[in-house]
Scaffold this motif. Structure first.
Motif, PDB file in Angstrom:
ATOM      1  N   LEU A 129       0.823  -1.196   0.000  1.00  0.00           N
ATOM      2  CA  LEU A 129       0.000   0.000   0.000  1.00  0.00           C
ATOM      3  C   LEU A 129       0.864   1.256   0.000  1.00  0.00           C
ATOM      4  CD1 LEU A 129      -2.467  -1.242   2.747  1.00  0.00           C
ATOM      5  CD2 LEU A 129      -2.943  -1.108   0.294  1.00  0.00           C
ATOM      6  N   TRP A 139       0.266   5.504   0.447  1.00  0.00           N
ATOM      7  CA  TRP A 139      -0.568   6.693   0.607  1.00  0.00           C
ATOM      8  C   TRP A 139      -0.253   7.677  -0.521  1.00  0.00           C
ATOM      9  CZ3 TRP A 139       1.346  11.677   1.619  1.00  0.00           C
ATOM     10  CH2 TRP A 139       0.341  12.647   1.804  1.00  0.00           C
ATOM     11  N   SER A 187      -5.345  10.182   8.317  1.00  0.00           N
ATOM     12  CA  SER A 187      -4.112   9.556   8.780  1.00  0.00           C
ATOM     13  C   SER A 187      -4.221   8.086   9.141  1.00  0.00           C
ATOM     14  CB  SER A 187      -3.607  10.305  10.016  1.00  0.00           C
ATOM     15  OG  SER A 187      -3.373  11.658   9.720  1.00  0.00           O
ATOM     16  N   SER A 188      -5.334   7.661   9.667  1.00  0.00           N
ATOM     17  CA  SER A 188      -5.668   6.246   9.854  1.00  0.00           C
ATOM     18  C   SER A 188      -7.066   6.097   9.281  1.00  0.00           C
ATOM     19  CB  SER A 188      -5.652   5.833  11.323  1.00  0.00           C
ATOM     20  OG  SER A 188      -4.352   5.913  11.846  1.00  0.00           O
ATOM     21  N   TRP A 189      -7.266   5.017   8.534  1.00  0.00           N
ATOM     22  CA  TRP A 189      -8.453   4.974   7.674  1.00  0.00           C
ATOM     23  C   TRP A 189      -9.385   3.852   8.071  1.00  0.00           C
ATOM     24  CZ3 TRP A 189      -3.346   5.206   5.621  1.00  0.00           C
ATOM     25  CH2 TRP A 189      -2.937   6.524   5.348  1.00  0.00           C
ATOM     26  N   TRP A 193     -13.039   2.155   3.820  1.00  0.00           N
ATOM     27  CA  TRP A 193     -12.369   2.107   2.526  1.00  0.00           C
ATOM     28  C   TRP A 193     -13.400   1.785   1.443  1.00  0.00           C
ATOM     29  CZ3 TRP A 193      -6.753   1.744   1.823  1.00  0.00           C
ATOM     30  CH2 TRP A 193      -6.026   1.878   3.019  1.00  0.00           C
ATOM     31  N   ALA A 200      -0.824   2.288  13.154  1.00  0.00           N
ATOM     32  CA  ALA A 200      -2.026   1.502  12.900  1.00  0.00           C
ATOM     33  C   ALA A 200      -1.651   0.189  12.217  1.00  0.00           C
ATOM     34  CB  ALA A 200      -2.995   2.295  12.019  1.00  0.00           C
ATOM     35  N   TYR A 236      -3.413  -2.819   9.590  1.00  0.00           N
ATOM     36  CA  TYR A 236      -4.488  -3.150   8.664  1.00  0.00           C
ATOM     37  C   TYR A 236      -4.371  -4.610   8.239  1.00  0.00           C
ATOM     38  CZ  TYR A 236      -4.908   1.886   8.248  1.00  0.00           C
ATOM     39  OH  TYR A 236      -5.063   3.233   8.537  1.00  0.00           O
ATOM     40  N   GLN A 247      -5.458  -7.102   5.027  1.00  0.00           N
ATOM     41  CA  GLN A 247      -5.963  -7.137   3.663  1.00  0.00           C
ATOM     42  C   GLN A 247      -6.081  -8.584   3.204  1.00  0.00           C
ATOM     43  OE1 GLN A 247      -3.675  -5.337   0.421  1.00  0.00           O
ATOM     44  NE2 GLN A 247      -5.588  -4.684  -0.557  1.00  0.00           N
ATOM     45  N   PRO A 302      -8.168  -3.021   2.201  1.00  0.00           N
ATOM     46  CA  PRO A 302      -7.662  -3.156   3.573  1.00  0.00           C
ATOM     47  C   PRO A 302      -8.757  -2.858   4.597  1.00  0.00           C
ATOM     48  CG  PRO A 302      -6.157  -1.879   2.213  1.00  0.00           C
ATOM     49  CD  PRO A 302      -7.432  -2.028   1.428  1.00  0.00           C
ATOM     50  N   LEU A 314      -9.078  -1.641   8.763  1.00  0.00           N
ATOM     51  CA  LEU A 314      -8.374  -1.151   9.954  1.00  0.00           C
ATOM     52  C   LEU A 314      -8.615  -2.114  11.117  1.00  0.00           C
ATOM     53  CD1 LEU A 314      -6.775   1.153  11.393  1.00  0.00           C
ATOM     54  CD2 LEU A 314      -9.007   2.182  11.917  1.00  0.00           C
ATOM     55  N   TYR A 317      -5.602   1.048  15.857  1.00  0.00           N
ATOM     56  CA  TYR A 317      -5.115   2.404  15.658  1.00  0.00           C
ATOM     57  C   TYR A 317      -4.427   2.899  16.921  1.00  0.00           C
ATOM     58  CZ  TYR A 317      -9.311   3.897  18.198  1.00  0.00           C
ATOM     59  OH  TYR A 317     -10.287   4.069  19.146  1.00  0.00           O
ATOM     60  N   TYR A 367      -0.497  -5.018   7.312  1.00  0.00           N
ATOM     61  CA  TYR A 367       0.359  -3.854   7.115  1.00  0.00           C
ATOM     62  C   TYR A 367       0.335  -2.956   8.353  1.00  0.00           C
ATOM     63  CZ  TYR A 367       0.099  -4.901   2.081  1.00  0.00           C
ATOM     64  OH  TYR A 367       0.172  -5.496   0.844  1.00  0.00           O
ATOM     65  N   GLN A 421       1.238   1.061   9.595  1.00  0.00           N
ATOM     66  CA  GLN A 421       1.208   2.381   8.959  1.00  0.00           C
ATOM     67  C   GLN A 421       1.370   3.447  10.035  1.00  0.00           C
ATOM     68  OE1 GLN A 421      -2.320   4.239   8.919  1.00  0.00           O
ATOM     69  NE2 GLN A 421      -1.163   6.092   8.419  1.00  0.00           N
ATOM     70  N   ARG A 425       1.233   7.534  11.339  1.00  0.00           N
ATOM     71  CA  ARG A 425       0.616   8.843  11.098  1.00  0.00           C
ATOM     72  C   ARG A 425       1.318   9.934  11.906  1.00  0.00           C
ATOM     73  NH1 ARG A 425      -3.087  11.129  14.642  1.00  0.00           N
ATOM     74  NH2 ARG A 425      -3.687   9.883  16.469  1.00  0.00           N
ATOM     75  N   PRO A 464       5.237  12.244   4.720  1.00  0.00           N
ATOM     76  CA  PRO A 464       4.097  11.506   4.211  1.00  0.00           C
ATOM     77  C   PRO A 464       3.741  10.314   5.088  1.00  0.00           C
ATOM     78  CG  PRO A 464       6.056  10.828   3.036  1.00  0.00           C
ATOM     79  CD  PRO A 464       6.483  11.925   3.970  1.00  0.00           C
ATOM     80  N   ARG A 465       2.480   9.975   5.133  1.00  0.00           N
ATOM     81  CA  ARG A 465       2.071   8.740   5.797  1.00  0.00           C
ATOM     82  C   ARG A 465       2.726   7.571   5.061  1.00  0.00           C
ATOM     83  NH1 ARG A 465       0.993  12.358   9.379  1.00  0.00           N
ATOM     84  NH2 ARG A 465      -1.200  12.990   9.585  1.00  0.00           N
ATOM     85  N   PHE A 522       3.557   3.129   4.909  1.00  0.00           N
ATOM     86  CA  PHE A 522       3.191   1.773   5.278  1.00  0.00           C
ATOM     87  C   PHE A 522       4.437   0.901   5.337  1.00  0.00           C
ATOM     88  CE2 PHE A 522      -1.435   1.663   4.884  1.00  0.00           C
ATOM     89  CZ  PHE A 522      -1.715   2.751   4.065  1.00  0.00           C
TER      90      PHE A 522
END
Lengths: 116, 107
Positions: A45, A47, A101-103, A106, B34, B36, B38, B44, B46, B49, B87, B89, B91, B95-96, B98
């Motif tokens: 993935l 962003w 920032s955290s999703w 989707w 966080a 995720y 998939q 994906p 969540l 967090y 994954y 990730q 924040r 940039p964010r 993964f």
């Protein structure tokens, strides 16, 4: 039901443009920042971009800065991604996601293929 | 940019076993991490967090821990439906970013 539905993907030649849309439903769209995340074939993935709830601030990955533009229409509950100067490496499934920032929500994704 | 390194790349375990997935950050992300899940052919989802908070509807067998640069996702007792890529990730910074993912296979 909270839902995000992307559209606008397709096959485009290198150097071309495409606009993706993401229609939101089931929640107060205007209260949430939104993002785009992509996934190249058989890859992880990445962003891509984010926009604040009111649209006043935007953020981009270096890989798309200057080529992609994120925007939103809160009256239409829709998020957009304008993609210009597309490259082969932009080939991916593009997901819209709720949050900066955290999703937690989707979409199902829309496929963009850049090829001649 | 903050680089997240996940290990192992692949984890093969039997149903009922405990799975421990690791994520290491190139610099501190505090607790802004966080996780995720998939599944094949899906978007994906969540799971966790801010390092240790389960997202809505996530089963209690999933838990997260850590802070700073070292984080762990634990699946206490694997179910067949946990077959997926996981994954991490961050924040903390733009940039964010993964991690590269850990694939969990069920024996």
């Amino acid at each position: 039901e909270v839902q995000l539905l992307e559209s606008g993907g397709g096959l485009v030649q290198p150097g071309g443009s495409l606009r993706l849309s993401c229609a939101a439903s089931g929640f107060t769209f205007s209260s949430f920042a939104m993002s785009w995340v992509r996934q190249a074939p058989e890859k992880g993935l990445e962003w891509v971009s984010a926009i604040t709830s009111g649209g006043g601030a935007t953020y981009y990955a270096d890989s798309v800065k200057g080529r992609f533009t994120i925007s939103r229409d809160n009256s239409e509950n829709t998020l957009y991604l304008q993609m210009n100067s597309l490259r082969a490496e932009d080939t991916a499934v593009y997901y819209c996601a709720r949050g900066p920032s955290s999703w937690d929500v989707w979409g199902q994704g829309t496929t963009v293929t850049v090829s001649s | 940019e903050i680089v997240l390194t996940q290990s192992p790349a692949t984890l093969s375990l039997s149903p009922g076993e405990r799975a421990t997935l690791s994520c290491r950050a190139s610099q501190s992300v505090s607790s802004y991490l966080a996780w995720y899940q998939q599944k094949p052919g899906q978007a994906p989802r969540l799971l966790i967090y801010d390092a240790s908070n389960r997202a809505t509807g996530i089963p209690a067998r999933f838990s997260g821990s850590g802070s700073g640069t070292d984080f762990t996702l634990t699946i206490s007792s694997l179910e067949p439906e946990d077959l997926a890529v996981y994954y991490c990730q961050q924040r903390s910074n733009w940039p964010r970013t993964f991690g590269g993912g850990t694939k969990v296979e069920i024996k």
